[in-house]
Design an enzyme around this catalytic site. Sequence first.
Site, PDB file in Angstrom:
ATOM      1  CG  HIS A 220      -2.054   0.857   1.282  1.00 53.53           C
ATOM      2  ND1 HIS A 220      -2.386   1.710   0.272  1.00 53.53           N
ATOM      3  CD2 HIS A 220      -2.964   1.114   2.279  1.00 53.53           C
ATOM      4  CE1 HIS A 220      -3.437   2.441   0.632  1.00 53.53           C
ATOM      5  NE2 HIS A 220      -3.795   2.096   1.857  1.00 53.53           N
ATOM      6  CG  HIS A 259      -4.291   0.689  -8.446  1.00 51.00           C
ATOM      7  ND1 HIS A 259      -5.629   0.619  -8.153  1.00 51.00           N
ATOM      8  CD2 HIS A 259      -3.739   1.529  -7.530  1.00 51.00           C
ATOM      9  CE1 HIS A 259      -5.866   1.390  -7.108  1.00 51.00           C
ATOM     10  NE2 HIS A 259      -4.746   1.945  -6.703  1.00 51.00           N
ATOM     11  CG  ASP A 310       3.119   4.311  -3.938  1.00 52.80           C
ATOM     12  OD1 ASP A 310       3.228   5.361  -3.301  1.00 52.80           O
ATOM     13  OD2 ASP A 310       2.369   3.389  -3.615  1.00 52.80           O
TER      14      ASP A 310
HETATM   15  N1  ACO Z   1       5.092  -6.366 -10.401  1.00 54.36           N
HETATM   16  C1  ACO Z   1       5.043  -7.585 -10.974  1.00 54.36           C
HETATM   17  N2  ACO Z   1       3.917  -8.287 -11.119  1.00 54.36           N
HETATM   18  C2  ACO Z   1       2.770  -7.742 -10.677  1.00 54.36           C
HETATM   19  C3  ACO Z   1       2.739  -6.478 -10.073  1.00 54.36           C
HETATM   20  C4  ACO Z   1       3.952  -5.784  -9.947  1.00 54.36           C
HETATM   21  N3  ACO Z   1       4.004  -4.584  -9.389  1.00 54.36           N
HETATM   22  N4  ACO Z   1       1.472  -6.185  -9.743  1.00 54.36           N
HETATM   23  C5  ACO Z   1       0.733  -7.225 -10.103  1.00 54.36           C
HETATM   24  N5  ACO Z   1       1.520  -8.160 -10.666  1.00 54.36           N
HETATM   25  C6  ACO Z   1       1.097  -9.439 -11.204  1.00 54.36           C
HETATM   26  C7  ACO Z   1       1.009 -10.467 -10.088  1.00 54.36           C
HETATM   27  O1  ACO Z   1       2.221 -11.152  -9.884  1.00 54.36           O
HETATM   28  C8  ACO Z   1      -0.077 -11.364 -10.625  1.00 54.36           C
HETATM   29  O2  ACO Z   1       0.469 -12.196 -11.618  1.00 54.36           O
HETATM   30  P1  ACO Z   1       0.028 -13.731 -11.731  1.00 54.36           P
HETATM   31  O3  ACO Z   1      -1.433 -13.705 -12.005  1.00 54.36           O
HETATM   32  O4  ACO Z   1       0.873 -14.234 -12.840  1.00 54.36           O
HETATM   33  O5  ACO Z   1       0.355 -14.327 -10.388  1.00 54.36           O
HETATM   34  C9  ACO Z   1      -1.041 -10.406 -11.318  1.00 54.36           C
HETATM   35  O6  ACO Z   1      -0.246  -9.291 -11.697  1.00 54.36           O
HETATM   36  C10 ACO Z   1      -2.176  -9.947 -10.432  1.00 54.36           C
HETATM   37  O7  ACO Z   1      -1.631  -9.512  -9.186  1.00 54.36           O
HETATM   38  P2  ACO Z   1      -2.480  -9.404  -7.848  1.00 54.36           P
HETATM   39  O8  ACO Z   1      -1.556  -9.237  -6.696  1.00 54.36           O
HETATM   40  O9  ACO Z   1      -3.492 -10.501  -7.764  1.00 54.36           O
HETATM   41  O10 ACO Z   1      -3.299  -8.101  -8.111  1.00 54.36           O
HETATM   42  P3  ACO Z   1      -3.838  -7.147  -7.019  1.00 54.36           P
HETATM   43  O11 ACO Z   1      -5.003  -6.457  -7.589  1.00 54.36           O
HETATM   44  O12 ACO Z   1      -4.041  -7.826  -5.716  1.00 54.36           O
HETATM   45  O13 ACO Z   1      -2.552  -6.192  -6.878  1.00 54.36           O
HETATM   46  C11 ACO Z   1      -1.177  -4.542  -6.040  1.00 54.36           C
HETATM   47  C12 ACO Z   1      -2.553  -4.877  -6.606  1.00 54.36           C
HETATM   48  C13 ACO Z   1      -1.057  -5.173  -4.624  1.00 54.36           C
HETATM   49  C14 ACO Z   1      -1.059  -3.038  -5.918  1.00 54.36           C
HETATM   50  C15 ACO Z   1      -0.061  -5.101  -6.948  1.00 54.36           C
HETATM   51  O14 ACO Z   1      -0.181  -4.565  -8.243  1.00 54.36           O
HETATM   52  C16 ACO Z   1       1.340  -4.876  -6.383  1.00 54.36           C
HETATM   53  O15 ACO Z   1       1.818  -5.654  -5.557  1.00 54.36           O
HETATM   54  N6  ACO Z   1       2.023  -3.769  -6.832  1.00 54.36           N
HETATM   55  C17 ACO Z   1       3.315  -3.438  -6.299  1.00 54.36           C
HETATM   56  C18 ACO Z   1       3.164  -2.668  -5.002  1.00 54.36           C
HETATM   57  C19 ACO Z   1       2.677  -1.259  -5.225  1.00 54.36           C
HETATM   58  O16 ACO Z   1       3.158  -0.551  -6.103  1.00 54.36           O
HETATM   59  N7  ACO Z   1       1.723  -0.859  -4.370  1.00 54.36           N
HETATM   60  C20 ACO Z   1       1.164   0.493  -4.409  1.00 54.36           C
HETATM   61  C21 ACO Z   1      -0.254   0.433  -4.906  1.00 54.36           C
HETATM   62  S1  ACO Z   1      -0.974   2.033  -5.013  1.00 54.36           S
HETATM   63  C22 ACO Z   1      -1.233   2.470  -3.396  1.00 54.36           C
HETATM   64  O17 ACO Z   1      -1.512   1.688  -2.535  1.00 54.36           O
HETATM   65  C23 ACO Z   1      -1.096   3.856  -3.096  1.00 54.36           C
END
Ligand code: ACO
Length: 374
Positions: A220, A259, A310
């Site tokens: 987050h 996201h 971010d």
């Molecule tokens: N890097 C690499 N792969 C990613 C990323 C990433 N940043 N984000 C998602 N994916 C991939 C996952 O590995 C997954 O792949 P798979 O299906 O092959 O396993 C797929 O995309 C879906 O990911 P989920 O985690 O199920 O998607 P979710 O909606 O839960 O994720 C999240 C949202 C947690 C923000 C995710 O994109 C992430 O971890 N991002 C990196 C952390 C980040 O930047 N957080 C800030 C968010 S904005 C905020 O809170 C202000």
Amino acid sequence: MAAEIQRGLEDVVALESRICFIDGQKGRLIYRGYDIRELAERSTFEEVAYLLWYGRLPTASQLDELTSRLVPLRELPPALAREIDELPLSAHPMDILRTAVSALALVEPEETRPGPTSIGGAQRLTAALPTILGRFHRRRNGGKPPEARPGLSAAAYLLYALLDREPTELEARALDVALILHADHELNASTFSARVTASTLSDLYSSITSAVGTLKGPLHGGANERVMELLAEIGNPERAEEVVTGKLSRHERIMGFGHRVYKVEDPRATILREWSRRVGEAKNELRYYELLRQVEAVVHREKGLYPNVDLYSGSMYTLLGIPHDLFTPIFAASRVVGWTAHVLEEYEDLRLIRPTAKYVGPTDLPYVPIADRR
Ligand code: ACO
């Protein structure tokens, strides 16, 4: 009937709200009816705070009144100031913030009563968070605590409180825009956590204490700090491709991308990218900007992922002279407006938030007396 599980509550509509609308397909973010792009272009953080709390843009006199109410609230009660001065200098500033918000409830309990009067608590927290952070950060640098400085806008005061110098106009405006962009985001994890706490009829400061703890996590608010770790690891631009593809092949996440709601580019990332370029140009330091553009291209090509808010905030804060462990606290210093607006909304139409879990453990196990257990 078998319970359907939405892991992570994805796509679950938990409540009605009039505060913030996200169109994840079109990449739009709306605060109380106004497009974030227009607010970032034309308004200030104080105006946006008024909008989120009261539901309408302020007149000039309403804005003046809010601004003059906030300035004296920057001063910390002496008991809280003493408590902050006792906290370990090695602590992460998010832990300081969480402890200080909780401690403020002890020294100013009347501000925390559930109900519309909590707007006083919302303004108290919004004004005091920069002072709490500045007081702690300056102490660990051997400096003196910040003074209220009535002439400074909220953004300029936050920079002054942290850096112990008044910022330039461009620096203050860059942070002002960042604060506007972070002020609210519908039912994100920390806001949900604040509303869950408020839904038990707990007080405002307890709700915000929950929210600060939730924002701290790297999935987050903590992601911008990790983006700078990635940039440090990449080092020079020729290594961007190799480092990023290496991480992706090991199934590591690239912070600042992806996201839950946006399926296209996060509009906040678009605006911050432009501001990080402007600040980079003013400081004659476009290294981070150029590196991030390369990272963006690789992540998009390999995973089809777009940047979130971010990605560019951390590098812009670094150029403003802010240390990495203060990035998430700055996020909190802005999001506190959204959190408190949501808590006030929760109090207006309250129903205890209490989902259910699908139990997948055993039932009817025979009880074995302790002496017979192996
Ligand atoms: N890097 C690499 N792969 C990613 C990323 C990433 N940043 N984000 C998602 N994916 C991939 C996952 O590995 C997954 O792949 P798979 O299906 O092959 O396993 C797929 O995309 C879906 O990911 P989920 O985690 O199920 O998607 P979710 O909606 O839960 O994720 C999240 C949202 C947690 C923000 C995710 O994109 C992430 O971890 N991002 C990196 C952390 C980040 O930047 N957080 C800030 C968010 S904005 C905020 O809170 C202000």
